[in-house]
Motif scaffolding. Sequence first.
Motif, PDB file in Angstrom:
ATOM      1  N   PHE A 119      42.155  53.872  39.735  1.00 11.20           N
ATOM      2  CA  PHE A 119      42.026  53.340  41.090  1.00 11.20           C
ATOM      3  C   PHE A 119      40.628  53.462  41.677  1.00 11.20           C
ATOM      4  O   PHE A 119      40.454  53.235  42.870  1.00 11.20           O
ATOM      5  N   SER A 120      39.619  53.772  40.879  1.00  7.22           N
ATOM      6  CA  SER A 120      38.336  54.142  41.497  1.00  7.22           C
ATOM      7  C   SER A 120      37.139  53.508  40.800  1.00  7.22           C
ATOM      8  O   SER A 120      36.227  54.200  40.373  1.00  7.22           O
ATOM      9  N   ALA A 121      37.119  52.178  40.697  1.00  6.04           N
ATOM     10  CA  ALA A 121      36.008  51.499  40.035  1.00  6.04           C
ATOM     11  C   ALA A 121      35.076  50.794  41.005  1.00  6.04           C
ATOM     12  O   ALA A 121      33.856  50.933  40.907  1.00  6.04           O
ATOM     13  N   MET A 122      35.616  50.009  41.933  1.00  2.00           N
ATOM     14  CA  MET A 122      34.790  49.195  42.832  1.00  2.00           C
ATOM     15  C   MET A 122      35.114  49.514  44.283  1.00  2.00           C
ATOM     16  O   MET A 122      36.273  49.553  44.667  1.00  2.00           O
ATOM     17  N   ALA A 123      34.079  49.746  45.073  1.00  2.00           N
ATOM     18  CA  ALA A 123      34.284  50.084  46.477  1.00  2.00           C
ATOM     19  C   ALA A 123      34.602  48.837  47.294  1.00  2.00           C
ATOM     20  O   ALA A 123      34.272  47.707  46.906  1.00  2.00           O
ATOM     21  N   ARG A 124      35.258  49.068  48.396  1.00  2.00           N
ATOM     22  CA  ARG A 124      35.549  47.977  49.345  1.00  2.00           C
ATOM     23  C   ARG A 124      34.267  47.215  49.648  1.00  2.00           C
ATOM     24  O   ARG A 124      33.207  47.812  49.869  1.00  2.00           O
ATOM     25  N   GLY A 125      34.347  45.902  49.665  1.00  3.99           N
ATOM     26  CA  GLY A 125      33.181  45.075  49.911  1.00  3.99           C
ATOM     27  C   GLY A 125      32.577  44.486  48.660  1.00  3.99           C
ATOM     28  O   GLY A 125      31.754  43.567  48.737  1.00  3.99           O
ATOM     29  N   SER A 126      32.979  45.005  47.477  1.00  2.72           N
ATOM     30  CA  SER A 126      32.495  44.423  46.220  1.00  2.72           C
ATOM     31  C   SER A 126      32.979  42.975  46.128  1.00  2.72           C
ATOM     32  O   SER A 126      34.140  42.684  46.407  1.00  2.72           O
ATOM     33  N   ILE A 127      32.105  42.074  45.711  1.00  2.00           N
ATOM     34  CA  ILE A 127      32.420  40.651  45.652  1.00  2.00           C
ATOM     35  C   ILE A 127      32.765  40.275  44.214  1.00  2.00           C
ATOM     36  O   ILE A 127      31.937  40.412  43.309  1.00  2.00           O
ATOM     37  N   ILE A 128      33.985  39.789  44.020  1.00  2.00           N
ATOM     38  CA  ILE A 128      34.479  39.452  42.688  1.00  2.00           C
ATOM     39  C   ILE A 128      34.416  37.936  42.494  1.00  2.00           C
ATOM     40  O   ILE A 128      34.843  37.171  43.370  1.00  2.00           O
ATOM     41  N   ALA A 129      33.905  37.501  41.352  1.00  2.00           N
ATOM     42  CA  ALA A 129      33.825  36.071  41.046  1.00  2.00           C
ATOM     43  C   ALA A 129      35.209  35.567  40.641  1.00  2.00           C
ATOM     44  O   ALA A 129      35.837  36.116  39.731  1.00  2.00           O
ATOM     45  N   THR A 130      35.698  34.537  41.321  1.00  2.00           N
ATOM     46  CA  THR A 130      36.999  33.955  41.009  1.00  2.00           C
ATOM     47  C   THR A 130      36.864  32.443  40.875  1.00  2.00           C
ATOM     48  O   THR A 130      35.825  31.859  41.188  1.00  2.00           O
ATOM     49  N   GLU A 131      37.941  31.833  40.431  1.00  2.00           N
ATOM     50  CA  GLU A 131      37.962  30.378  40.289  1.00  2.00           C
ATOM     51  C   GLU A 131      37.789  29.685  41.639  1.00  2.00           C
ATOM     52  O   GLU A 131      37.313  28.554  41.715  1.00  2.00           O
ATOM     53  N   GLU A 132      38.177  30.377  42.702  1.00  2.00           N
ATOM     54  CA  GLU A 132      38.065  29.830  44.055  1.00  2.00           C
ATOM     55  C   GLU A 132      36.719  30.118  44.694  1.00  2.00           C
ATOM     56  O   GLU A 132      36.444  29.677  45.809  1.00  2.00           O
ATOM     57  N   GLY A 133      35.894  30.906  44.006  1.00  2.00           N
ATOM     58  CA  GLY A 133      34.625  31.339  44.571  1.00  2.00           C
ATOM     59  C   GLY A 133      34.627  32.843  44.759  1.00  2.00           C
ATOM     60  O   GLY A 133      35.587  33.537  44.396  1.00  2.00           O
ATOM     61  N   PRO A 134      33.580  33.405  45.329  1.00  2.00           N
ATOM     62  CA  PRO A 134      33.493  34.859  45.520  1.00  2.00           C
ATOM     63  C   PRO A 134      34.506  35.361  46.549  1.00  2.00           C
ATOM     64  O   PRO A 134      34.654  34.770  47.618  1.00  2.00           O
ATOM     65  N   VAL A 166      38.447  52.561  47.346  1.00  2.00           N
ATOM     66  CA  VAL A 166      37.962  52.035  46.078  1.00  2.00           C
ATOM     67  C   VAL A 166      39.125  51.391  45.327  1.00  2.00           C
ATOM     68  O   VAL A 166      40.295  51.734  45.555  1.00  2.00           O
ATOM     69  N   TYR A 167      38.802  50.477  44.421  1.00  2.00           N
ATOM     70  CA  TYR A 167      39.807  49.619  43.802  1.00  2.00           C
ATOM     71  C   TYR A 167      39.610  49.531  42.288  1.00  2.00           C
ATOM     72  O   TYR A 167      38.536  49.808  41.752  1.00  2.00           O
ATOM     73  N   HIS A 168      40.690  49.116  41.624  1.00  2.00           N
ATOM     74  CA  HIS A 168      40.599  48.700  40.227  1.00  2.00           C
ATOM     75  C   HIS A 168      41.536  47.514  40.049  1.00  2.00           C
ATOM     76  O   HIS A 168      42.483  47.315  40.824  1.00  2.00           O
ATOM     77  N   LEU A 169      41.259  46.718  39.021  1.00  2.00           N
ATOM     78  CA  LEU A 169      41.992  45.488  38.769  1.00  2.00           C
ATOM     79  C   LEU A 169      42.463  45.457  37.321  1.00  2.00           C
ATOM     80  O   LEU A 169      41.752  45.930  36.426  1.00  2.00           O
ATOM     81  N   ALA A 170      43.654  44.904  37.090  1.00  2.00           N
ATOM     82  CA  ALA A 170      44.176  44.814  35.730  1.00  2.00           C
ATOM     83  C   ALA A 170      44.702  43.415  35.451  1.00  2.00           C
ATOM     84  O   ALA A 170      45.254  42.740  36.334  1.00  2.00           O
TER      85      ALA A 170
END
Length: 283
Positions: A88-103, A212-216
Amino acid sequence: MRYTPSGGKAPLRVTTVGEFGFSDCDVGTSFMGGSGLIRTSVVCRTPSDGEVTTRRVNAGDRGDAGTLLEITDFSRVAPAMSIFEGAFSAMARGSIIATEEGPIAVEDLLPGTRVLTRDNGAQPLLWVGSMALTPNGQNQSDRMAKLSRVTADSFGLGRPMPDLLLGPSARLFRRDAVLVSALGTKAALAPITAFIDGDTVLEITPATPVRVYHLAFEHHQIIFANGLEVESYHPGSRNDIQLTGQIRSLFLAMFPHIKSLSEFGPPAYPRMTLEKTMIVLAA
């Protein structure tokens, strides 16, 4: 999933795709979410797990032919152990993730969002986990009170852009000749903490709690946070996972989209330990 160590345990929060049957549910008011989606909140309570929130998201707003996704948002209590914290602790709030819809900011991501990956194009997000990283928190290791600020362009033009705040469990995708030669592979994953130099990568102790967040995903992926390649969540090889009995069952319960550890699949790239990375970088 929310994780705030207290007395050796912490409440966890998970958002994941799935179908769950609960009784005693109250349908809430539809509202417009931060990502521009219409949600209908259904709150259910169970004696063992506390409050569980299920959201039906109109994926048609994403251009997916009006398909309805059922998203379950729930919190649980788990031991303050590194295997749980690391999820659960990789990216802090505010991190911008690239997606198919945009950031999209990591805190606004929902399961079903198609996230851009380095190797496999756009992949549907299955699971979002988060915790509150609390400075001077009880029953937590020192590393869980620190963040790493990666300054803009530290690893090349636009990598990252702007500054990126990463949690203690973040790993970078690296193709540095000196790092890769140590493993004999074309690429490797190295912990962000190994790159702290007081100049381009800074160790930060937040004054207040930071989420902080993590994604799977279905498989281990390399994704882009502020333009920098970082790994998605993976618990590691079988040799890295030392879980038995109730702890193993509790850990699996954090990931409703899988039934066994083997379903995480193999890691996309080999990982380097903090010690190994620091030795190689210092050589």
